[in-house]
Write a protein that holds these residues in place. Structure first.
Motif, PDB file in Angstrom:
ATOM      1  N   PHE A  83       0.921  -1.177   0.094  1.00 18.22           N
ATOM      2  CA  PHE A  83      -0.084   0.040   0.020  1.00 18.22           C
ATOM      3  C   PHE A  83       0.939   1.336   0.084  1.00 18.22           C
ATOM      4  CE2 PHE A  83      -3.379  -2.681   1.647  1.00 18.22           C
ATOM      5  CZ  PHE A  83      -4.099  -2.352   0.694  1.00 18.22           C
ATOM      6  N   MET A 102       1.912   1.562  -3.439  1.00 19.66           N
ATOM      7  CA  MET A 102       0.857   2.090  -4.311  1.00 19.66           C
ATOM      8  C   MET A 102       0.587   3.522  -3.975  1.00 19.66           C
ATOM      9  SD  MET A 102      -3.307   1.010  -3.623  1.00 19.66           S
ATOM     10  CE  MET A 102      -3.355   2.092  -2.143  1.00 19.66           C
ATOM     11  N   ILE A 132      -6.822   4.676 -10.521  1.00 22.46           N
ATOM     12  CA  ILE A 132      -7.210   3.289 -10.291  1.00 22.46           C
ATOM     13  C   ILE A 132      -6.304   1.977 -10.695  1.00 22.46           C
ATOM     14  CG2 ILE A 132      -8.963   1.544 -10.770  1.00 22.46           C
ATOM     15  CD1 ILE A 132     -10.150   4.085  -9.366  1.00 22.46           C
ATOM     16  N   LEU A 188      -3.969   0.657  -7.976  1.00 18.45           N
ATOM     17  CA  LEU A 188      -4.422  -0.172  -6.955  1.00 18.45           C
ATOM     18  C   LEU A 188      -4.174  -1.621  -7.183  1.00 18.45           C
ATOM     19  CD1 LEU A 188      -8.249   1.412  -6.336  1.00 18.45           C
ATOM     20  CD2 LEU A 188      -5.937   1.790  -5.172  1.00 18.45           C
ATOM     21  N   TYR A 189      -3.665  -1.859  -8.619  1.00 24.59           N
ATOM     22  CA  TYR A 189      -3.264  -3.165  -8.832  1.00 24.59           C
ATOM     23  C   TYR A 189      -1.786  -3.493  -8.151  1.00 24.59           C
ATOM     24  CZ  TYR A 189      -7.027  -4.097 -12.234  1.00 24.59           C
ATOM     25  OH  TYR A 189      -8.108  -4.315 -12.778  1.00 24.59           O
ATOM     26  N   PRO A 235      -9.806  -4.238  -9.103  1.00 28.89           N
ATOM     27  CA  PRO A 235      -8.571  -4.309  -8.156  1.00 28.89           C
ATOM     28  C   PRO A 235      -9.008  -4.715  -6.466  1.00 28.89           C
ATOM     29  CG  PRO A 235      -8.652  -2.184  -8.831  1.00 28.89           C
ATOM     30  CD  PRO A 235      -9.668  -2.961  -9.916  1.00 28.89           C
ATOM     31  N   ILE A 236      -9.907  -3.926  -6.083  1.00 25.79           N
ATOM     32  CA  ILE A 236     -10.280  -4.086  -4.546  1.00 25.79           C
ATOM     33  C   ILE A 236     -10.890  -5.459  -4.487  1.00 25.79           C
ATOM     34  CG2 ILE A 236     -12.006  -3.132  -2.917  1.00 25.79           C
ATOM     35  CD1 ILE A 236     -11.998  -0.605  -4.272  1.00 25.79           C
TER      36      ILE A 236
END
Length: 375
Positions: free
Chosen positions: A109, A112, A292, A295-296, A356-357
């Motif tokens: 994270f 990210m 977005i 997020l991967y 991704p979530i």
């Protein structure tokens, strides 16, 4: 002891990641910089513009490489630890595998957020700065881009042709056409040479004739010597601000205004380049790519950690590593492909936003139920 082991594994992953990232990034940048030589050769820009334009494209290269290089680095280092029996040390010291997963999911994270910082703020800004060098620079090396027996049209609204070029830079049998449509001017000359007076550039022409056409009315005059001013011309290089160069906040405001949303109070007089209803798909795709796609990154790190499901003693371990690599590579490709599927239909886009979530949650739950009570 657990912290020391975690830090050692993380340190090895980061070192390999950074070395690989910048090594590959520099190689790609060098190849790209060679292509940018057209800015000088064909566009007539100076080396300062070329250097700045090239360097400012480096953050974009890095941001593109981070997902794949990060996945490859973690996959390689974890496999190396397993092959060297180093992962056994973790389990012998009582470390539960879910603790290792939790440690790396937190780190993922962080990476990210760094990637979002790059894609949302740094890359658009550097891309805009790079384009601004082209917008504000002058054509300084016209002499260099004019090639004999070629119709040179790198300058907007002007075509230059010469039959031959002497070693001192003089042009022979010159043809120049300025303008288009029903209004244009054609100039012929036996000799010509570029010269610069102050900041202005001229083409000194000898023994020729100029023919002007204005609404089908033709006029002409001969000259023994004249100066053709080249300072007011621009080159054909794209200098307007592209969607990918617009600040993320401006794109968000633009989207908000185009759809007449009421979430924020934004001045309706707010203007930004390319903020048009027919460009809304590109605006959404750019916002998706910036906010977005990063997020991967946790997904890719979780995929690389699938290696701890099997030990090297398993007869299919080599195939299993290849399978994990292919799964990660496919995830990267699919994430990039989803960009093309984004359109102005917000309900259609939601499913791509949450993919991704869903993947992060699903992978973590697999690890949790597999390793929560097992070493």
């Amino acid at each position: 002891m657990k912290k020391i082991l975690f830090r050692k594994l993380l340190f090895d992953c980061l070192v390999f990641f950074l070395i690989t990232l910048f090594s590959v990034g520099i190689i790609i940048w060098v190849f790209q910089a060679v292509n940018f030589l057209d800015i000088i050769v064909e566009g007539g820009r100076d080396y300062f513009v070329y250097l700045n334009f090239s360097l400012l494209n480096f953050p974009k290269i890095i941001s593109k490489l981070i997902p794949f290089v990060l996945f490859f680095s973690f996959l390689y280092v974890i496999a190396k630890y397993e092959l060297n029996n180093e992962l056994i040390i973790f389990w012998n010291f009582g470390i539960n595998k879910i603790e290792l997963i939790n440690f790396f999911i937190k780190f993922s994270f962080l990476i990210m957020l760094i990637q979002i910082f790059l894609t949302v703020l740094v890359v658009p800004k550097t891309q805009d700065l790079a384009r601004s060098f082209l917008r504000t620079s002058n054509i300084n090396y016209l002499e260099g881009f004019v090639k004999p027996r070629v119709f040179n049209d790198a300058v907007k609204g002007l075509t230059i042709y010469s039959n031959s070029k002497d070693e001192d830079g003089s042009l022979n049998e010159i043809y120049l056409k300025k303008g288009t449509g029903n209004t244009f001017q054609v100039t012929y000359a036996k000799k010509g040479k570029f010269k610069q007076i102050g900041k202005n550039q001229f083409l000194e022409l000898n023994s020729g004739e100029t023919i002007s056409v204005v609404d089908d009315k033709i006029t002409s005059f001969r000259f023994s010597k004249t100066d053709f001013n080249l300072s007011n011309f621009e080159d054909n290089t794209t200098t307007y601000k592209k969607t990918q160069e617009v600040a993320t906040l401006d794109l968000t405001r633009c989207y908000h205004n185009l759809l007449e949303l009421k979430f924020f109070k934004i001045d309706k007089t707010f203007q930004v380049e390319n903020c048009r209803i027919d460009n809304i798909d590109n605006i959404l795709k750019e916002l998706y790519k910036r906010m977005i796609i990063p997020l991967y990154i946790p997904v890719l790190i979780l995929i690389s950690l699938l290696l701890i499901f099997k030990s090297k003693e398993n007869t299919n371990y080599a195939r299993y590593r290849v399978l994990i690599f292919l799964i990660g590579l496919s995830t990267i490709i699919i994430s990039e492909m989803t960009i093309r599927l984004i359109n102005e239909d917000i309900f259609n886009n939601i499913k791509f936003f949450i993919i991704p979530i869903i993947l992060i949650v699903s992978l973590y739950l697999i690890y949790f139920f597999k390793f929560k009570f097992v070493r």
